[in-house]
Design an enzyme around this catalytic site. Structure first.
Site, short mmCIF file in Angstrom:
data_model
loop_
_atom_site.label_atom_id
_atom_site.label_comp_id
_atom_site.label_asym_id
_atom_site.label_seq_id
_atom_site.Cartn_x
_atom_site.Cartn_y
_atom_site.Cartn_z
N HIS A 195 -39.25 77.39 28.17
CA HIS A 195 -40.57 78.31 28.18
C HIS A 195 -40.01 79.91 28.41
O HIS A 195 -40.34 80.63 27.47
CB HIS A 195 -41.31 77.96 29.25
CG HIS A 195 -42.58 78.68 29.56
ND1 HIS A 195 -43.82 78.29 28.86
CD2 HIS A 195 -42.85 79.95 30.13
CE1 HIS A 195 -44.74 79.14 29.15
NE2 HIS A 195 -44.18 80.08 29.93
N GLU A 196 -39.26 79.97 29.32
CA GLU A 196 -38.85 81.59 29.72
C GLU A 196 -38.15 82.09 28.51
O GLU A 196 -38.34 83.19 28.16
CB GLU A 196 -38.30 81.56 31.03
CG GLU A 196 -38.86 81.32 32.18
CD GLU A 196 -40.51 81.78 32.24
OE1 GLU A 196 -40.65 82.98 31.65
OE2 GLU A 196 -41.17 81.02 32.79
N HIS A 203 -40.44 83.65 25.97
CA HIS A 203 -40.68 84.96 26.50
C HIS A 203 -39.63 85.98 26.32
O HIS A 203 -39.80 87.20 25.64
CB HIS A 203 -41.00 84.88 27.75
CG HIS A 203 -42.28 84.40 28.14
ND1 HIS A 203 -43.62 84.63 27.80
CD2 HIS A 203 -42.57 83.28 29.18
CE1 HIS A 203 -44.51 84.18 28.17
NE2 HIS A 203 -44.19 83.20 29.09
ZN ZN Z 1 -45.34 81.91 30.23
#
Ligand code: ZN
Length: 504
Positions: free
Chosen positions: A263-264, A267
């Protein structure tokens, strides 16, 4: 030297102050000894105040006014035109909030968050209640200062999703709920069709970290321009595309950290992919919180929880954890990491139930801001909606209304971005697939470069140049629409849970 050069210099200096503050915050969450907290709070307050003062000063307004006549000669999708547009938007918005209001709110926010930190584990809503009521009052006042046409919530939403209205979000969410609630019930009726017990064993932290890092590097997370550390709450932060940092945590030593890292990294790759021409400008950022979230969700779910991905990655994982996964195969693992179970806590929710947690918050926030719901009645309203949407009732407020940090900090209007991100992630993924029909086969072979390149070209490189709706339209040919996402959910989970004709 044209008029824009002065404006650029001015904004770059302000950007440096923000970057320095972000680095101090990163340090606070990762390596700072506890004794540093007091001094750090002062350092951060000073940097934030300097940045805010400089940005809201009359100088910014006059530099903008000097430069704005250039707009008629600039191509609308040029960097310079976008810089003027976005700076004007930020400046007007910032100037609408009186300085005393901003300061008073900042103080109240720290107090409220501190109270929340002890009240939540103590399950003490009555102590937290007056602080939350104050945060709601600040949100209502902010909406009043910022202005709106239909609903005060519009003014709050606009900070996270520029030019998206409450009405747009409500229409999107109504459709999601209409399909998701019966889907959750149908899956529930299948009982424990998926065995995920092996995920609950204790996995050595250092090895989980090693696997996570090796996988996100294969995705394209560039460790020459980024790093991964450990913190209590995972996050991603950056100080320009050359230095982007993510953190993970290792709750209960489970494999959950893998998905947190995926997830990170989504980003982070967004930030690393920003065009060099946007360096040290306010355009070196995401188009919106929702678009940022679409990138993290794409890597976490559409890649990281897909069958082709685990067909590729599972043998390596089993080799790293032979005692844990020796009797498991890729298909069992794929099903386990996609188990659907209505639960109390948003951050632990699966792909199907997750959005219901968000819709609940969206509805309650609107009622609070409109004055239709009093904070003292909030726990009851929360529990009623949990029962209605998910069929579960929180045993206490710690696992109910007090679970998120957001409201304690006055972040009202922020939650919809999470679901907007989920919806947009499928639109982006499908557009990438149309451009590269072999994309899924690539994933099965552990090749991610065509996907990353598509995202770079169509999303990352543009930073904040376009409004989220324009970016989505340019990249996918469609506005934000729930149907691709719903089709994805029904197909994937209909198949896992044997719901027959799940692709309908
Ligand atoms: Zn997030």
């Amino acid at each position: 030297m044209n008029d824009l050069t002065k404006l650029r210099e001015h904004l770059a200096t302000i950007g440096d102050l923000h970057s320095a503050a972000a680095l101090l915050r990163w340090d606070q969450e990762t390596y700072m000894p506890p004794g540093g907290a007091g001094t750090r709070a002062h350092q951060l307050a000073t940097l934030s105040r300097l940045a805010h003062e400089r940005f809201t000063a009359p100088l910014t307004g006059s530099l903008l006014e000097e430069a704005e006549p250039l707009l008629s000669r600039l191509a609308p999708d040029s960097d310079d035109a976008a810089l003027l547009r976005e700076t004007r938007r930020d400046f007007d918005r910032a100037r609408k909030l009186p300085a005393e209001f901003v300061e008073e709110r900042a103080r109240a926010r720290s107090e409220s968050t501190e109270v929340w930190r002890t009240a939540r584990p103590a399950n003490d809503f009555p102590t937290f209640r007056p602080h939350l009521a104050r945060m709601v009052e600040f949100a209502r006042r902010a909406a009043g200062y910022l202005g709106y046409t239909h609903h005060p919530y519009d003014a709050l939403l606009d900070e996270y999703e520029p030019e998206t209205t409450t009405r747009d979000v409500a229409a999107l969410f109504d459709r999601l709920r209409e399909v998701t609630v019966p889907l959750v019930r149908a899956i529930g009726a299948r009982g424990e069709a998926v065995d995920a017990r092996f995920l609950d064993r204790e996995y050595p932290e250092e090895q989980v970290r090693g696997c996570a890092l090796s996988i996100i590097r294969s995705f394209g997370f560039d460790t020459a321009r980024g790093r991964m550390d450990t913190s209590a709450h995972p996050f991603s932060t950056g100080f320009g595309r050359g230095d982007v940092r993510i953190t993970t945590r290792y709750p209960r030593r489970s494999l959950g950290a893998l998905f947190g890292a995926f997830h990170e990294s989504g980003h982070a790759m967004y930030s690393q992919g920003s065009a060099p021409s946007l360096d040290r400008t306010p355009l070196d950022a995401g188009a919106s919180y929702g678009i940022h979230e679409s990138q993290s969700r794409l890597w976490e779910n559409l890649v990281g929880r897909s069958r082709p991905f685990w067909q590729y990655a599972f043998p390596g994982l089993r080799q790293a954890f032979p005692a844990h996964l020796g009797s498991v195969d890729a298909e069992m693992f794929y099903r386990a990491v996609n188990r659907v179970r209505p639960s109390l806590i948003r951050v632990d929710a699966d792909e199907v139930t997750y959005n219901l947690h968000i819709i609940l918050r969206f509805e309650l926030e609107q009622a609070l801001v409109a004055g239709d719901l009093d904070v003292k009645d909030l726990p009851e309203a929360w529990n009623a909606k949990m029962a209605e949407f998910l069929g579960v009732t929180p045993p206490d407020d710690a696992n109910g209304v007090m679970q998120d940090i957001h409201w304690s900090y006055g972040l009202i209007g922020y939650f919809p971005s999470y679901t907007i991100g989920n919806v947009a992630s499928v639109q982006f993924f499908e557009a990438a697939q149309r451009a590269h029909p072999g994309l899924v086969e690539d994933i099965r072979l552990g090749r991610f470069s065509a996907l990353l390149r598509w995202l770079r070209d169509h999303v990352h490189a543009h930073g904040r140049k376009y409004l989220p709706k324009d970016l989505l339209l340019r990249a996918t040919g469609s506005p934000l629409t729930p149907e691709p996402y719903l089709r994805y959910l029904r197909q994937k989970f209909g198949e896992i849970y044997g719901l027959g004709g799940g692709g309908a």
